[in-house]
Design a protein around this motif. Structure first.
Motif, PDB file in Angstrom:
ATOM      1  N   ALA A  39     -12.038   6.628  -2.854  1.00 45.02           N
ATOM      2  CA  ALA A  39     -11.743   7.277  -1.586  1.00 45.02           C
ATOM      3  C   ALA A  39     -12.761   8.357  -1.258  1.00 45.02           C
ATOM      4  O   ALA A  39     -12.991   8.645  -0.089  1.00 45.02           O
ATOM      5  CB  ALA A  39     -10.354   7.894  -1.651  1.00 45.02           C
ATOM      6  N   ASN A  40     -13.364   8.920  -2.264  1.00 51.75           N
ATOM      7  CA  ASN A  40     -14.138  10.136  -2.046  1.00 51.75           C
ATOM      8  C   ASN A  40     -15.316  10.208  -3.003  1.00 51.75           C
ATOM      9  O   ASN A  40     -15.324  11.039  -3.900  1.00 51.75           O
ATOM     10  CB  ASN A  40     -13.195  11.329  -2.260  1.00 51.75           C
ATOM     11  N   PRO A  41     -16.292   9.340  -2.868  1.00 51.97           N
ATOM     12  CA  PRO A  41     -17.438   9.432  -3.779  1.00 51.97           C
ATOM     13  C   PRO A  41     -18.222  10.692  -3.463  1.00 51.97           C
ATOM     14  O   PRO A  41     -18.306  11.108  -2.306  1.00 51.97           O
ATOM     15  CB  PRO A  41     -18.245   8.178  -3.447  1.00 51.97           C
ATOM     16  N   ASP A  42     -18.778  11.279  -4.482  1.00 50.32           N
ATOM     17  CA  ASP A  42     -19.488  12.530  -4.230  1.00 50.32           C
ATOM     18  C   ASP A  42     -20.876  12.476  -4.822  1.00 50.32           C
ATOM     19  O   ASP A  42     -21.115  11.815  -5.814  1.00 50.32           O
ATOM     20  CB  ASP A  42     -18.713  13.717  -4.825  1.00 50.32           C
ATOM     21  N   LEU A  43     -21.768  13.184  -4.197  1.00 52.82           N
ATOM     22  CA  LEU A  43     -23.135  13.277  -4.709  1.00 52.82           C
ATOM     23  C   LEU A  43     -23.373  14.585  -5.434  1.00 52.82           C
ATOM     24  O   LEU A  43     -24.460  14.827  -5.933  1.00 52.82           O
ATOM     25  CB  LEU A  43     -24.130  13.155  -3.556  1.00 52.82           C
ATOM     26  N   TYR A  44     -22.360  15.436  -5.487  1.00 56.99           N
ATOM     27  CA  TYR A  44     -22.514  16.712  -6.196  1.00 56.99           C
ATOM     28  C   TYR A  44     -22.818  16.453  -7.660  1.00 56.99           C
ATOM     29  O   TYR A  44     -23.709  17.075  -8.248  1.00 56.99           O
ATOM     30  CB  TYR A  44     -21.233  17.525  -6.061  1.00 56.99           C
ATOM     31  N   GLY A  45     -22.089  15.517  -8.255  1.00 51.61           N
ATOM     32  CA  GLY A  45     -22.295  15.196  -9.663  1.00 51.61           C
ATOM     33  C   GLY A  45     -23.707  14.702  -9.902  1.00 51.61           C
ATOM     34  O   GLY A  45     -24.394  15.115 -10.842  1.00 51.61           O
ATOM     35  N   ILE A  61     -23.628   4.866  -2.233  1.00 51.87           N
ATOM     36  CA  ILE A  61     -23.147   6.185  -2.630  1.00 51.87           C
ATOM     37  C   ILE A  61     -22.337   6.088  -3.912  1.00 51.87           C
ATOM     38  O   ILE A  61     -22.472   6.918  -4.814  1.00 51.87           O
ATOM     39  CB  ILE A  61     -22.290   6.792  -1.502  1.00 51.87           C
ATOM     40  N   ARG A  62     -21.523   5.032  -4.033  1.00 51.35           N
ATOM     41  CA  ARG A  62     -20.720   4.891  -5.248  1.00 51.35           C
ATOM     42  C   ARG A  62     -21.595   4.600  -6.446  1.00 51.35           C
ATOM     43  O   ARG A  62     -21.327   5.077  -7.561  1.00 51.35           O
ATOM     44  CB  ARG A  62     -19.667   3.812  -5.056  1.00 51.35           C
TER      45      ARG A  62
END
Lengths: 281, 241
Positions: free
Chosen positions: B83-89, B161-162
């Protein structure tokens, strides 16, 4: 176009010279008439200025508004930090060679005045940012008076100190330190913006640069005294000081649930700079 | 993303420097950014508001994802980030890894030389930083991109993104193992790196397999495993020799 009651200017004056003349008329006390641009020799009596005026009039004056208002988060991704031109000081500043009432014309003042004003701003910002005083009367002042000269000097000084301390690959050390700090400041600000925080790009660059000052002192001490244990202690102390100075600013800019996400990269950058200071032999 | 923080009081920590000078202006400027984005798609590339959706995570979510990257067998990472992939990691784990292997690699090299020759003095090789940055950033940006294009070509849908999120979090194990790799015993180092590399590689491979869900692309999964192991061995041999 020349008015009989004012100084006779050359007939090829531009229309904004009229505007300037109105200002002169409104404040006849401290008048320093500027010479017109075209071949000049107009007979302009110079009233009380200690130095001669410049030889041309810029056709668009720097806007006499206070530059610290109306900031908007700007999106220049990974822009290098430009040193800004000197700004006019607050209204009522009495620069000796001021031209047109308020605000003073910073193009005609002596260079030493400009340098002195910028230095005093750097010192005052430094005192506000790095030595946070709980009883300070105006906590937002450092933000409104941001400038980039201070951070520029501190980053270059840190790079030079590290480069002097290194015995091999001096230029590579300077390049790494400078790139790390400059790009790091930009990326940290972008990080806060991306996390949904409210921060203004150049204010943040300015504050992160000023928070480097303790590490500068630490690097200087480490350069002069080469004992590993002393270096570790000094760097630990100055690192804690830098982080403490940067903490309230960064933590208040984002949602409290994401505070650690915004603070961790700041810590990472300062720890890596601290490690560079210890490790450069 | 639109939960407005202008309702939050600015921090009144004593002596703090409040960052928000003109709170009432920022919601309007955010809305302008969104309007601009809807009218002209290309301008969205240069506007921060179009990327904040990839950083819409809280501290506990990031910690949860980090912990789950340490369990290679579970294979449910994609369902977690769906639901919410992030690029912060991706950004900060790879940056931390660059710094960790450059600095700890210097320490480890010094300790190894010290064991064999007691008179070596500490030298700091700054080129470790350059090599670390190029290799880690290059790996973590290009490999997911390559897999994205490969899977698009092979017909199954993939989300870039994922993939970036997955590969970013898979590097977390290397950070932990690089702290252990400072210990100057060669056999121990090889054991640590093979275990860490194996865990990371199987994390990537098993999650990829559960995501792709078709049996004739096992070669893709195996190649992901091999690439991650290759990265682990490269880290060991270059930085912790």
């Amino acid at each position: 176009m020349s008015h009989s009651d004012t100084i006779p200017l050359h007939s090829t004056s531009q229309s904004d010279i009229d505007e300037i003349e109105n200002l002169i008329n409104s404040n006849p006390s401290s008048v320093l008439p500027a010479r017109p641009p075209s071949p000049p020799r107009a007979s302009i009596p110079i009233s009380s200025a200690p130095i001669p005026p410049p030889a041309f009039i810029p056709s668009n004056l720097p806007a006499p508004t206070n530059p610290k208002t109306a900031p908007v988060p700007s999106v220049s991704s990974a822009a290098p930090k430009p040193p800004l031109p000197p700004r006019p000081s607050g209204p009522g500043g009495n620069i000796s060679a001021s031209g047109f009432g308020s605000p003073p014309n910073t193009l005609t003042e002596p260079v030493w005045d400009t340098v002195k004003r910028d230095l005093s701003r750097i010192v005052s910002n430094l005192k506000l940012v790095v030595f946070p005083n709980p009883f300070r009367e105006d906590p937002g002042k450092a933000l409104r008076d941001w400038d980039l000269w201070g951070p520029f000097f501190f980053i270059v000084f840190l790079g030079l100190t590290l480069s002097w301390s290194a015995s091999v690959k001096k230029s590579e050390v300077f390049a790494v330190a400078f790139a790390l700090l400059a790009a790091g400041a930009v990326i940290l600000t972008l990080n806060v913006l991306l996390l949904g925080g409210h921060i203004i790009f150049f204010q943040s660059l300015s504050l992160l640069g000023y928070c480097l000052f303790p590490l500068d002192i630490g690097a200087l001490i480490c350069m002069l005294k080469d004992n590993v244990l002393v270096k570790v202690v000094v760097v630990a102390v100055t690192l804690a000081w830098s982080s403490w100075a940067a903490y309230p600013f960064m933590s208040s800019a984002v949602n409290p649930r994401r505070k650690a996400l915004a603070l961790y990269p700041v810590l990472l950058m300062y720890v890596s700079v601290g490690f560079l200071i210890i490790a450069i032999d | 993303m639109d939960e407005s923080f202008s309702n939050l009081p600015t921090s009144y920590l004593l002596g703090s420097v409040p960052a928000v000078v003109s709170e009432e202006k920022t919601p309007s400027s955010q809305e302008d950014g969104d309007e601009q984005q809807s009218t002209n798609n290309w301008k969205g590339v240069f506007s921060i508001s179009s990327y904040t959706q990839y950083f819409n995570v809280d501290t506990d979510v990031v910690l949860n994802r980090l912990i789950s990257s340490l369990y290679p067998i579970s294979g449910d990472f994609f369902s977690k980030i769906d639901a919410n992939p992030d690029l912060y990691g991706l950004v900060w784990i790879s940056t931390t890894l660059v710094f960790a292997i450059a600095s700890l690699g210097n320490c480890a090299t010094y300790l190894m030389h010290r064991r064999s020759d007691h008179s070596t003095s500490w030298t700091f090789d700054v080129s470790y930083l350059n090599v670390a940055a190029c290799s880690i950033y290059g790996y973590v940006l290009i490999v997911p991109l390559a897999y994205y294009f490969l899977l698009q070509y092979l017909g199954s849908n993939a989300s870039l993104i994922r993939f970036w999120c997955l590969w970013g979090y898979s590097l977390f194990i290397f950070i932990l193992s690089s702290f252990l790799l400072v210990i100057p015993f060669e056999f121990l180092r090889w054991t640590i790196i093979l275990l860490g590399g194996g865990a990371s590689a199987s994390f990537v491979a098993l999650n990829l397999r559960s995501y792709i869900n078709e049996s004739e692309i096992t070669i893709v999964v195996i190649s992901a495993f091999v690439l991650q192991m290759g990265l682990a061995i490269f880290i060991k041999m270059w930085f912790f020799a």
